[in-house]
Design an enzyme around this catalytic site. Structure first.
Site, mmCIF file in Angstrom:
data_model
loop_
_atom_site.group_PDB
_atom_site.id
_atom_site.type_symbol
_atom_site.label_atom_id
_atom_site.label_comp_id
_atom_site.label_asym_id
_atom_site.label_seq_id
_atom_site.Cartn_x
_atom_site.Cartn_y
_atom_site.Cartn_z
ATOM 1 N N THR A 47 0.697 -0.998 0.036
ATOM 2 C CA THR A 47 -0.023 -0.131 -0.033
ATOM 3 C C THR A 47 0.794 1.248 -0.066
ATOM 4 O O THR A 47 0.251 2.391 -0.421
ATOM 5 C CB THR A 47 -1.065 0.048 1.331
ATOM 6 O OG1 THR A 47 -1.918 -1.428 1.241
ATOM 7 C CG2 THR A 47 -1.909 1.223 1.222
ATOM 8 N N TYR A 135 5.182 -12.060 4.759
ATOM 9 C CA TYR A 135 4.016 -11.818 4.190
ATOM 10 C C TYR A 135 3.698 -12.828 3.087
ATOM 11 O O TYR A 135 4.359 -12.993 2.051
ATOM 12 C CB TYR A 135 4.391 -10.404 3.495
ATOM 13 C CG TYR A 135 3.071 -9.802 2.760
ATOM 14 C CD1 TYR A 135 1.653 -10.323 3.102
ATOM 15 C CD2 TYR A 135 3.111 -8.834 2.217
ATOM 16 C CE1 TYR A 135 0.482 -9.531 2.702
ATOM 17 C CE2 TYR A 135 2.173 -8.022 1.665
ATOM 18 C CZ TYR A 135 0.876 -8.173 1.765
ATOM 19 O OH TYR A 135 -0.119 -7.821 1.267
ATOM 20 N N LYS A 163 1.717 -12.154 8.122
ATOM 21 C CA LYS A 163 0.749 -11.564 7.502
ATOM 22 C C LYS A 163 0.014 -12.494 6.406
ATOM 23 O O LYS A 163 0.563 -12.769 5.421
ATOM 24 C CB LYS A 163 1.255 -10.139 7.040
ATOM 25 C CG LYS A 163 0.074 -9.444 6.423
ATOM 26 C CD LYS A 163 0.514 -7.964 5.556
ATOM 27 C CE LYS A 163 -0.615 -7.532 4.973
ATOM 28 N NZ LYS A 163 -0.198 -6.179 4.182
ATOM 29 N N VAL A 203 -3.006 -6.570 9.715
ATOM 30 C CA VAL A 203 -2.323 -5.565 8.997
ATOM 31 C C VAL A 203 -3.273 -4.955 7.991
ATOM 32 O O VAL A 203 -3.469 -5.494 6.966
ATOM 33 C CB VAL A 203 -0.931 -6.087 8.572
ATOM 34 C CG1 VAL A 203 -0.191 -4.872 7.920
ATOM 35 C CG2 VAL A 203 -0.312 -6.659 9.443
#
Length: 291
Positions: A47, A135, A163, A203
């Site tokens: 992001t 992640y 994540k 998250v």
């Protein structure tokens, strides 16, 4: 909860000419901690448009956010790339700049075998003394972190959390049952389902707007107030999902403009939201009672 319960993957503000806007970054970080009740912020994640910022910009951004809110929230630096050597370099750079932890995405595009994934994550974890948040996002990386690989990675003392954006709750539940890895949802809308099988937090992307209410949802569930958590989940669902009607960074920046906190445009190949996309997301915020 090595990074607290609520983390937001912060967008990266830019000036009108596309340069890094550090004062706006400090202001946004302060808003996310003080008004959205974040326990930690992820800097230079997906992001945050990390693929289009330089190593030098990542360091400047990280130092700015650490200075702004470092005493009140943990700062997690995104350091994962498709290159193990570059990821190690970014990890060392982030540690020197004051990060409290590292977000390390599965190496993307080159599609290494699981033995390569294992070696990649171990190399990054060995590079610093910081805790690592893996992640797992196969729809972006083209490969997943296989369950057996996660079980092996859990043995590393600095690999402490995941994540989870894989969407395979049964497999995630097995890893949580067999290891001490803390699982954070990487999909805002799956936070409550993940917590039901042992997840600890989120998250988030929509949490630029929904953060305080999302944290209330998670705390309510953790404290056994399941009906309250479910009601909040249902209320926030339009925003949890609506932020991904196109790329999350696009609609977060559009939404921040709607609420009077503009942070500039995006770097190519990302593009700004259309008026129709912006209004549709504003309607999601209204349905969630966030606007």
């Amino acid at each position: 909860m090595p990074f607290g319960r609520l983390l937001t993957a912060m967008v990266t503000p830019f000036t009108e000419d596309g340069a890094l806007d550090l004062p706006a970054a400090a202001e946004l970080a302060t808003y996310l901690v003080e008004e959205m009740d974040n326990d930690a912020l992820v800097i230079s994640g997906t992001t945050g448009e990390a693929p289009t910022t330089t190593d030098e910009e990542k360091t400047a951004l990280l130092k700015t956010v650490v200075e702004a809110v470092g005493g009140r929230a943990k700062i997690v630096a995104g350091v994962g790339t498709f290159s193990t050597a570059h990821s190690v370099h970014l990890a060392e750079q982030a540690a020197e700049a004051g990060a409290d932890g590292l977000l390390v995405v599965t190496p993307y595009y080159s599609k290494p075998p699981q033995s390569g994934v294992l070696a990649h994550f171990r190399a990054v974890a060995d590079a610093t003394d910081l805790p690592n948040l893996l992640y797992d996002i196969p729809h972006r990386a083209a490969i997943e972190i296989a369950t057996d690989t996660l079980l092996e990675l859990a043995e590393h003392p600095r690999i402490v959390a995941v994540k989870d954006a894989k969407g395979k709750l049964v497999e995630s539940a097995r890893v949580m049952a067999e290891t001490d890895l803390a699982f954070y949802s990487g999909d805002d809308a799956l936070t409550l389902p993940l917590m039901s099988v042992g997840g600890v937090g989120l998250v988030g992307t929509s949490t630029h707007f929904s953060g305080r209410a999302a944290k209330q949802m998670m705390v309510a569930f953790a404290e056994g107030r399941v009906d309250e958590a479910l009601a909040l989940h249902r209320r926030l669902q339009p925003t949890f999902t609506g932020v991904f009607a196109t790329q999350g960074c696009i609609l977060v920046k559009a939404g921040l403009g709607v609420i009077g906190r503009p942070v500039g445009g995006l770097r190519a190949p990302q593009v700004e939201a259309t008026p129709e996309q912006t209004e549709a997301f504003a309607e999601c915020l209204r349905k969630s009672e966030l606007l």
